[in-house]
Design a protein around this motif. Sequence first.
Motif, PDB file in Angstrom:
ATOM      1  N   SER A 199     -46.630  16.804 -12.925  1.00 33.39           N
ATOM      2  CA  SER A 199     -45.496  16.176 -12.240  1.00 33.39           C
ATOM      3  C   SER A 199     -44.638  17.211 -11.528  1.00 33.39           C
ATOM      4  N   TRP A 200     -44.519  18.405 -12.111  1.00 29.49           N
ATOM      5  CA  TRP A 200     -43.755  19.468 -11.449  1.00 29.49           C
ATOM      6  C   TRP A 200     -44.460  19.887 -10.163  1.00 29.49           C
ATOM      7  N   GLN A 201     -45.770  20.132 -10.242  1.00 28.67           N
ATOM      8  CA  GLN A 201     -46.520  20.542  -9.064  1.00 28.67           C
ATOM      9  C   GLN A 201     -46.388  19.519  -7.936  1.00 28.67           C
ATOM     10  N   ALA A 202     -46.535  18.243  -8.284  1.00 26.14           N
ATOM     11  CA  ALA A 202     -46.468  17.199  -7.256  1.00 26.14           C
ATOM     12  C   ALA A 202     -45.083  17.139  -6.630  1.00 26.14           C
ATOM     13  N   SER A 203     -44.044  17.201  -7.452  1.00 22.04           N
ATOM     14  CA  SER A 203     -42.675  17.081  -6.943  1.00 22.04           C
ATOM     15  C   SER A 203     -42.276  18.287  -6.110  1.00 22.04           C
ATOM     16  N   ALA A 204     -42.614  19.491  -6.575  1.00 22.98           N
ATOM     17  CA  ALA A 204     -42.260  20.705  -5.834  1.00 22.98           C
ATOM     18  C   ALA A 204     -42.949  20.742  -4.472  1.00 22.98           C
ATOM     19  N   ARG A 205     -44.238  20.409  -4.457  1.00 23.98           N
ATOM     20  CA  ARG A 205     -44.983  20.416  -3.198  1.00 23.98           C
ATOM     21  C   ARG A 205     -44.463  19.345  -2.237  1.00 23.98           C
ATOM     22  N   ASP A 206     -44.141  18.182  -2.776  1.00 20.94           N
ATOM     23  CA  ASP A 206     -43.594  17.122  -1.918  1.00 20.94           C
ATOM     24  C   ASP A 206     -42.248  17.542  -1.340  1.00 20.94           C
ATOM     25  N   TRP A 207     -41.410  18.213  -2.145  1.00 23.52           N
ATOM     26  CA  TRP A 207     -40.113  18.653  -1.631  1.00 23.52           C
ATOM     27  C   TRP A 207     -40.283  19.662  -0.501  1.00 23.52           C
ATOM     28  N   LEU A 208     -41.167  20.624  -0.675  1.00 22.26           N
ATOM     29  CA  LEU A 208     -41.396  21.619   0.373  1.00 22.26           C
ATOM     30  C   LEU A 208     -41.809  20.940   1.682  1.00 22.26           C
ATOM     31  N   ALA A 209     -42.728  19.988   1.582  1.00 17.01           N
ATOM     32  CA  ALA A 209     -43.196  19.293   2.784  1.00 17.01           C
ATOM     33  C   ALA A 209     -42.085  18.445   3.397  1.00 17.01           C
ATOM     34  N   ARG A 210     -41.311  17.765   2.549  1.00 19.09           N
ATOM     35  CA  ARG A 210     -40.251  16.873   3.028  1.00 19.09           C
ATOM     36  C   ARG A 210     -39.076  17.645   3.608  1.00 19.09           C
ATOM     37  N   ARG A 211     -38.659  18.671   2.900  1.00 17.84           N
ATOM     38  CA  ARG A 211     -37.467  19.426   3.322  1.00 17.84           C
ATOM     39  C   ARG A 211     -37.726  20.229   4.586  1.00 17.84           C
ATOM     40  N   PHE A 212     -38.926  20.808   4.716  1.00 17.89           N
ATOM     41  CA  PHE A 212     -39.180  21.721   5.836  1.00 17.89           C
ATOM     42  C   PHE A 212     -40.154  21.152   6.871  1.00 17.89           C
ATOM     43  N   HIS A 213     -40.585  19.916   6.668  1.00 20.78           N
ATOM     44  CA  HIS A 213     -41.461  19.251   7.639  1.00 20.78           C
ATOM     45  C   HIS A 213     -42.709  20.087   7.932  1.00 20.78           C
ATOM     46  N   ILE A 214     -43.338  20.532   6.860  1.00 23.09           N
ATOM     47  CA  ILE A 214     -44.565  21.326   7.002  1.00 23.09           C
ATOM     48  C   ILE A 214     -45.704  20.615   6.271  1.00 23.09           C
ATOM     49  N   THR A 215     -46.917  20.885   6.712  1.00 24.41           N
ATOM     50  CA  THR A 215     -48.068  20.235   6.089  1.00 24.41           C
ATOM     51  C   THR A 215     -48.423  20.959   4.797  1.00 24.41           C
ATOM     52  N   PRO A 216     -48.681  20.220   3.718  1.00 21.26           N
ATOM     53  CA  PRO A 216     -48.966  20.845   2.424  1.00 21.26           C
ATOM     54  C   PRO A 216     -50.201  21.742   2.416  1.00 21.26           C
ATOM     55  N   GLU A 217     -51.052  21.592   3.435  1.00 25.18           N
ATOM     56  CA  GLU A 217     -52.288  22.391   3.458  1.00 25.18           C
ATOM     57  C   GLU A 217     -52.009  23.896   3.493  1.00 25.18           C
ATOM     58  N   ILE A 218     -50.838  24.307   4.011  1.00 32.97           N
ATOM     59  CA  ILE A 218     -50.596  25.746   4.122  1.00 32.97           C
ATOM     60  C   ILE A 218     -50.362  26.391   2.756  1.00 32.97           C
ATOM     61  N   TYR A 219     -50.061  25.578   1.745  1.00 32.20           N
ATOM     62  CA  TYR A 219     -49.959  26.103   0.375  1.00 32.20           C
ATOM     63  C   TYR A 219     -50.825  25.245  -0.550  1.00 32.20           C
ATOM     64  N   GLY A 220     -52.048  24.960  -0.074  1.00 28.93           N
ATOM     65  CA  GLY A 220     -52.909  23.989  -0.733  1.00 28.93           C
ATOM     66  C   GLY A 220     -53.470  24.408  -2.079  1.00 28.93           C
ATOM     67  N   ALA A 221     -53.691  25.702  -2.303  1.00 22.12           N
ATOM     68  CA  ALA A 221     -54.274  26.140  -3.577  1.00 22.12           C
ATOM     69  C   ALA A 221     -53.263  25.964  -4.710  1.00 22.12           C
ATOM     70  N   LEU A 222     -53.751  25.655  -5.902  1.00 23.71           N
ATOM     71  CA  LEU A 222     -52.883  25.394  -7.036  1.00 23.71           C
ATOM     72  C   LEU A 222     -51.945  26.560  -7.314  1.00 23.71           C
ATOM     73  N   HIS A 223     -52.436  27.789  -7.162  1.00 22.06           N
ATOM     74  CA  HIS A 223     -51.624  28.961  -7.504  1.00 22.06           C
ATOM     75  C   HIS A 223     -50.613  29.320  -6.418  1.00 22.06           C
ATOM     76  N   GLN A 224     -50.637  28.624  -5.289  1.00 19.49           N
ATOM     77  CA  GLN A 224     -49.730  28.997  -4.201  1.00 19.49           C
ATOM     78  C   GLN A 224     -48.317  28.451  -4.372  1.00 19.49           C
ATOM     79  N   VAL A 225     -48.110  27.517  -5.277  1.00 20.92           N
ATOM     80  CA  VAL A 225     -46.777  27.019  -5.624  1.00 20.92           C
ATOM     81  C   VAL A 225     -46.651  27.102  -7.140  1.00 20.92           C
ATOM     82  N   LEU A 226     -45.727  27.921  -7.606  1.00 21.32           N
ATOM     83  CA  LEU A 226     -45.611  28.173  -9.042  1.00 21.32           C
ATOM     84  C   LEU A 226     -44.169  28.047  -9.507  1.00 21.32           C
TER      85      LEU A 226
END
Length: 407
Positions: A75-102
């Motif tokens: 749930s943390w991974q999903a929420s953090a990644r969604d916030w990054l995409a929503r807040r900065f209007h960027i596609t999640p693919e640029i940090y797609g690997a699991l270890h790229q958001v910690l």
Amino acid sequence: MKPEEAAQNAVLAGLSESPFARLRALLDTPSPQTEPTISLAVGSPRHQPPQFALDCLTENLATYGDYPPINGIESWQASARDWLARRFHITPEIYGALHQVLPATGTREALFLAAQIAPDGPNKKFMAMPNPFYQLYAAAALSAGATPVYMNAVAENGFLPDPSGLSDETLDQMRAVFMCSPANPQGAVAEWDYLDQWLARAEKHNFLLIMDECYIDIFDRRREASPPISALNVAAQRPEGLKNLMVFHSLSKRSSLPGLRSGLGVGGDEVMKQFLKLRMLAAPQSPIAAQKAAALCWANDAHVQENRSLYQDKIDLAESVFGTNYNFYRPEGGFFLWLNVGDSEAITKLLWEKGGIRVLPGAYLGAEVNGENPGAAYIRVALVDDMAEMKLALPRMNDILSAEGIK
């Protein structure tokens, strides 16, 4: 070494005292007669944290009996990644690997460890940072065996260090550059072209750009239509992507939860692999209960707007009290005032002795370069208390300074 001499650590010997230890020593005087005393020195948010986060912690006390995963619960991974995409209007693919958001136990720990994985080698010896600066940057550089390079961030350059101010020879020897946007203490926001210049230099000279963006959701009213961007926005449009970039965010300021010690790091594939490797060996995991509460915070923007509005109201008050005195300006981001009072230590002592108000001398946030400390004339005022305290403290400050003929 003589038997009576204690062994010493060279890194610790090179560190300056904490600004707050220095402040305590400066104000080691009898308590002032003015009551109540008010501290505007420490940037610790004091707004009410979101109740849903506190409830979540209570509901998940049993999870403190488990070791948490260092790369974050689902749930943390999903929420953090969604916030990054929503807040900065960027596609999640640029940090797609699991270890790229910690997850991280606050940005302080994460920034310190980031310095330890910066590129090294026989010709790599520097780490640069703005001056004045968050003192952790210098501690991280020294602990990594690097020599700090202090880049003055002053009114003349908009309180952001000039990217062209370092020679190619120096940049070739650079391991990392720390940047903070919005800046602590001045509140300056780095725009697209500025970030693009630093990313281009990081790629050309192979150093790590470490972005501290923990104040990015605390910004002024005039930026509501165009919130501060992230270095992620710029890197996403560059051919090298996030290769030379690490960005850190925190719930301390965004959600008024400094005690949760919860932040996130995002960056290039290889640097985040190294970051995870080091964290698995040397860093504490974020507790599961904290991650669950953090997931709720990253998913909720309403409480952030309410939090930001409280700061904006206090900046409105400060503007009405100070006007143009002390070179007052509305910070674009963050919750600090950076006031030019001529002698930061003397005025800090005056405000305490005459008014019972604690502020932080700008000299304690700066380093001396060529005989000058760019923070020496300023005081940092943290607008973290509630409005009632601000209505007591700010006019009292202005009265004391005006009585001394300071403008």
